[in-house]
Design an enzyme around this catalytic site. Structure first.
Site, mmCIF file in Angstrom:
data_model
loop_
_atom_site.group_PDB
_atom_site.id
_atom_site.type_symbol
_atom_site.label_atom_id
_atom_site.label_comp_id
_atom_site.label_asym_id
_atom_site.label_seq_id
_atom_site.Cartn_x
_atom_site.Cartn_y
_atom_site.Cartn_z
ATOM 1 N N ASP A 82 0.769 -1.008 0.013
ATOM 2 C CA ASP A 82 0.685 -0.099 0.058
ATOM 3 C C ASP A 82 0.905 1.488 -0.261
ATOM 4 O O ASP A 82 1.662 1.072 0.400
ATOM 5 C CB ASP A 82 -0.577 -0.380 1.550
ATOM 6 C CG ASP A 82 -2.595 0.883 0.951
ATOM 7 O OD1 ASP A 82 -2.294 1.908 0.519
ATOM 8 O OD2 ASP A 82 -3.831 -0.162 1.921
ATOM 9 N N ASP B 162 -3.128 4.994 -2.479
ATOM 10 C CA ASP B 162 -4.176 5.003 -0.900
ATOM 11 C C ASP B 162 -4.561 7.204 -2.102
ATOM 12 O O ASP B 162 -4.035 7.196 -2.717
ATOM 13 C CB ASP B 162 -2.971 5.213 -0.053
ATOM 14 C CG ASP B 162 -4.664 5.842 1.069
ATOM 15 O OD1 ASP B 162 -5.432 4.687 1.130
ATOM 16 O OD2 ASP B 162 -4.435 6.809 1.668
ATOM 17 N N GLU C 262 -7.244 3.879 -5.570
ATOM 18 C CA GLU C 262 -7.912 4.232 -4.934
ATOM 19 C C GLU C 262 -8.502 5.191 -4.599
ATOM 20 O O GLU C 262 -7.867 6.337 -4.909
ATOM 21 C CB GLU C 262 -7.769 3.908 -3.103
ATOM 22 C CG GLU C 262 -9.363 4.103 -1.958
ATOM 23 C CD GLU C 262 -8.869 4.604 -0.585
ATOM 24 O OE1 GLU C 262 -9.957 4.165 0.189
ATOM 25 O OE2 GLU C 262 -8.197 5.355 0.082
ATOM 26 N N HIS D 67 -10.670 -2.362 4.857
ATOM 27 C CA HIS D 67 -10.838 -1.906 6.084
ATOM 28 C C HIS D 67 -11.703 -0.457 6.553
ATOM 29 O O HIS D 67 -11.064 -0.467 7.774
ATOM 30 C CB HIS D 67 -8.869 -1.674 6.308
ATOM 31 C CG HIS D 67 -8.499 -0.713 5.749
ATOM 32 N ND1 HIS D 67 -8.655 -0.464 3.995
ATOM 33 C CD2 HIS D 67 -7.730 0.448 5.514
ATOM 34 C CE1 HIS D 67 -8.182 0.428 3.472
ATOM 35 N NE2 HIS D 67 -7.825 1.615 4.720
ATOM 36 N N ASP D 68 -11.693 -0.090 5.513
ATOM 37 C CA ASP D 68 -12.857 1.155 5.797
ATOM 38 C C ASP D 68 -14.104 0.941 6.096
ATOM 39 O O ASP D 68 -14.770 1.867 6.395
ATOM 40 C CB ASP D 68 -12.894 2.267 5.044
ATOM 41 C CG ASP D 68 -10.744 2.862 4.880
ATOM 42 O OD1 ASP D 68 -10.553 2.710 6.134
ATOM 43 O OD2 ASP D 68 -10.679 3.288 3.499
#
Ligand code: TEU
Length: 536
Positions: A94, A189, A240, A314-315
């Protein structure tokens, strides 16, 4: 074929603790590589494990070329690469390049008065009325700088200045460092937020995002990244994209632009946002979900743009009980949602625990939450809203739902750690865990493995064209077509039953996947069916 890839996302802090400090670690991933191989995935994507003050669980990086001691060492990482390679598992890492932690050496040097590093960030004498993604203003005054600095996320996450060629060089070095080590992919990200406007102005109709989301500069930054670094290696890259559009994503994915392989868009996961409000409760717009899913398949996948297909990360709250918070038909629903999206064309991204149908946790006090966004939301609203209402909203929408420890077995702390974990386990781990599902042929786990092997076998699933079949609100029905293969996918997003013969003639179809033991006359509550046309 790129779309054959299946990526399994790991949130290392919550995966497996081998050092018995309450935090998962890189050795925990190594220990579970056989399990990951058994799942049948191609990649693991590991969320940030770099040095970090952990205010945002590693998305606040203080050194991009290091390993946070909480999670292991560089030797552990090298070992992980080696062990994964033995099993033919590739590693995606990431990259958080929109911002750094204010603990990063660059920000610290800026604070100390070094003008070179002050230019790494976005510093201004005046502010705008933009609202941070985590609440409050996007600007923070800093005495040492005698300026405000921009932070689209937490105050500890200062936005980087991509206009500065020195910053670009640093970024190239970081990417080269990891690519040379042998990683096989990058997840970038909030990458569509890196381009900032030339002039910063107030917004009178949104939180300011229209000025920095998909700014045209972003495309050229990404093209440069592609040309100068990414193209030199064999990588799978995914960006993302926050609040993006189809038009913008077409550009990022256009092969002439040499940017990214996949994009994450989030519109389908806003089907439970009433009037765009994340924290709305007991709201689910089924038609909206269907329209968004169909539209992106039609406009993107059908034009050969490769989508990232996903329900969870994870969000996000857990898909098993996200849109319907009751526990009826919970296993059936988990499998139905998998069918709904995972027969689409694109690359599959599965989040740890999704494959066993992990659910949202039930918490009763703000003290049980750890996530910065959740805590900020609570603090901002507690003077005007009751505690009960806020906890209800948090139980449905908090990012902590995804971050509870992976449920390995029914021993204490769900087999995650021998001591109390950094975040409370979900109370249902005795019922929902890997060990229990491994030998149960009807488990969500074996259903997911089945989906993975079908995607490997049938090109019509991974690459076929999408055609929406006209239907009623409760049912989402589509076809996938490739050469002379035809797939019919039916999901029932309701607790009602419908006469199957109204929708297809079973004599013409063979059943590839069914979340019920058998198909009788009816499409049953929350049923999911994948049918392939008989030939000849
Ligand atoms: O997320 C970006 C992002 O937009 C989400 O945090 C979003 O604001 C939130 O889920 C909406 O409720 C990425 C990471 O995935 C996230 O974990 C980080 O906190 C964030 O960027 C900042 O790096």
């Amino acid at each position: 074929m790129q779309n054959k890839n299946i990526v399994y996302q790991i949130y290392p802090k919550s995966f497996l603790d081998t050092s018995n400090n309450g935090y998962g670690d890189l050795n925990g991933i190594i220990k579970k590589l056989d399990y990951i191989e058994f799942l049948g995935v191609d990649f693991i994507w590991i969320t940030p494990f770099y040095n970090s003050p952990q205010r945002d669980n590693g998305y606040d990086v203080s050194d991009y070329c290091s390993i946070d001691p909480l999670l292991g060492t560089m030797d552990d990482f090298d070992n992980l690469l080696k062990e994964a390679k033995k099993r033919n598992i590739k590693i995606m890492i990431d990259m958080v390049l929109n911002h750094t932690s204010i603990d990063h050496e660059w920000f610290q040097k800026a604070l100390a008065g070094n003008s070179k590093y002050q230019d790494y960030y976005i510093l201004k004498d005046t502010t705008t009325n933009w609202v941070s993604k985590f609440g409050g203003s996007t600007w923070k005054w800093e005495d040492a700088l005698d300026k405000y600095y921009l932070h689209l996320f937490d105050t500890s996450q200062a936005d980087l200045n991509w206009e500065n060629q020195d910053v670009i060089k640093e970024i190239y070095n970081i990417l080269n460092f990891w690519a040379k080590k042998g990683v096989n992919g990058f997840r970038f990200d909030v990458i569509n937020l890196i381009g900032k406007p030339d002039v910063f102005t107030d917004s009178n109709d949104d939180d300011g995002r229209k000025y920095y989301t998909d700014n045209p500069k972003t495309l050229s930054y990404l093209q440069d990244l592609g040309r100068n670094v990414l193209d030199k290696y064999d990588l799978l890259t995914v960006g993302e994209m926050s609040s993006t559009t189809i038009e913008a994503c077409e550009k990022y994915l256009d092969s002439n632009n040499k940017c990214l392989d996949n994009i994450f868009q989030f519109h389908h996961l806003k089907a439970d946002y009433q009037e765009q409000y994340k924290w709305s409760v007991n709201y689910f717009n089924r038609d909206n979900l269907k329209n968004i899913l169909a539209n992106w398949q039609d406009k993107m996948a059908n034009q050969n743009f490769s989508m990232a297909l996903f329900w969870s990360n994870h969000d996000q709250p857990r898909i098993a009980n996200r849109f319907f918070s009751d526990s009826d038909f919970i296993t059936t629903k988990a499998k139905m949602f998998a069918i709904m999206q995972y027969m689409f064309s694109g690359v599959l991204y599965i989040y740890q625990g999704e494959e066993i149908g992990m659910t949202n946790a039930v918490r009763s006090s703000i003290d049980e939450f750890t996530d910065i966004e959740s805590i900020n939301f609570y603090n901002e609203n507690i003077s005007t809203t009751s505690k009960e209402d806020l906890i209800l909203a948090l139980n449905q929408k908090s990012r902590d739902n995804a971050r509870t420890p992976m449920q390995w077995d029914d021993s204490s702390n769900c087999g995650f750690s021998t001591i109390e974990p950094w975040i409370l386990p979900n109370g249902n781990y005795k019922e929902i865990n890997v060990e229990k599902q491994l030998n149960d042929q009807d488990s969500v786990l074996n259903f997911y493995r089945n989906i993975f092997s079908l995607r490997k076998k049938y090109d019509v699933i991974t690459n076929g064209s999408f055609e929406l079949v006209d239907s009623i609100s409760e049912l989402f029905i589509y076809k996938k077509l490739l050469n002379d293969d035809e797939l019919l996918v039916i999901t029932n997003i309701s607790d009602e039953s419908f006469l199957a013969s109204n929708y297809f003639d079973i004599n013409n179809w063979e059943i590839l996947l069914n979340n019920y033991p058998s198909l009788n006359k009816e499409i049953e509550p929350y049923m999911g069916l994948v049918l392939i046309k008989k030939k000849g």
